[in-house]
Design a protein around this motif. Structure first.
Motif, PDB file in Angstrom:
ATOM      1  N   ALA A  34       0.852  -1.187   0.000  1.00  0.00           N
ATOM      2  CA  ALA A  34       0.000   0.000   0.000  1.00  0.00           C
ATOM      3  C   ALA A  34       0.890   1.240   0.000  1.00  0.00           C
ATOM      4  O   ALA A  34       2.003   1.231   0.540  1.00  0.00           O
ATOM      5  N   CYS A  64      -0.383  -0.745 -10.462  1.00  0.00           N
ATOM      6  CA  CYS A  64      -1.184  -0.205  -9.373  1.00  0.00           C
ATOM      7  C   CYS A  64      -2.582  -0.804  -9.449  1.00  0.00           C
ATOM      8  O   CYS A  64      -3.155  -0.891 -10.538  1.00  0.00           O
ATOM      9  N   ARG A  66      -6.417  -1.110  -7.006  1.00  0.00           N
ATOM     10  CA  ARG A  66      -7.160  -0.610  -5.849  1.00  0.00           C
ATOM     11  C   ARG A  66      -7.669  -1.797  -5.043  1.00  0.00           C
ATOM     12  O   ARG A  66      -8.202  -2.748  -5.584  1.00  0.00           O
ATOM     13  N   ARG A  67      -7.470  -1.733  -3.737  1.00  0.00           N
ATOM     14  CA  ARG A  67      -8.044  -2.703  -2.807  1.00  0.00           C
ATOM     15  C   ARG A  67      -8.822  -1.898  -1.781  1.00  0.00           C
ATOM     16  O   ARG A  67      -8.227  -1.318  -0.868  1.00  0.00           O
ATOM     17  N   MET A  70      -7.471   1.529  -0.538  1.00  0.00           N
ATOM     18  CA  MET A  70      -6.010   1.571  -0.661  1.00  0.00           C
ATOM     19  C   MET A  70      -5.563   1.363  -2.104  1.00  0.00           C
ATOM     20  O   MET A  70      -6.170   0.603  -2.850  1.00  0.00           O
ATOM     21  N   ILE A  72      -2.558  -0.227  -4.112  1.00  0.00           N
ATOM     22  CA  ILE A  72      -1.474  -1.191  -3.929  1.00  0.00           C
ATOM     23  C   ILE A  72      -0.577  -1.138  -5.154  1.00  0.00           C
ATOM     24  O   ILE A  72      -1.037  -1.316  -6.286  1.00  0.00           O
TER      25      ILE A  72
END
Length: 106
Positions: A34, A64, A66-67, A70, A72
């Protein structure tokens, strides 16, 4: 890998902070890290880190995703391997010198 792609990757890595970020992401493995964790690990301000991650993404050596909330980032190991293959393509005039290779170009 084309010469322009190799130049973009090498150019992105030819800066101290970006090299540190990339090495940290390589150590983190395919799961990546992150943005906040990268900033803490390297002691970087958010704006500074964002600037450098942008360069690494544009060079195609960092991804890149998105989680949740965040972002990542992870090293793109395929592109890293492509760069290593490109750099070692003509190693030892084709003789077996022990350099590990993922594939041989025709």
């Amino acid at each position: 890998m084309e010469k322009t792609d190799a130049l973009a990757a090498l150019s992105a890595l030819a800066q101290e902070t970006r090299l540190d970020v990339f090495r940290l992401l390589v150590a983190a493995g395919p799961e990546g890290l992150a943005v906040g964790r990268i900033a803490v690990e390297l002691g970087l301000a958010a704006a500074t880190l964002s600037f450098h991650l942008s360069h690494l993404r544009q060079a195609g050596i960092v991804t890149c995703r998105r989680r949740g909330r965040m972002l990542i980032h992870a090293a793109d190991f395929t592109r890293m391997g492509d760069l290593m293959d490109y750099l070692g393509e003509n190693c030892c005039a084709g003789a077996d010198c022990g350099l590990p290779r993922r594939g041989v170009r025709a």
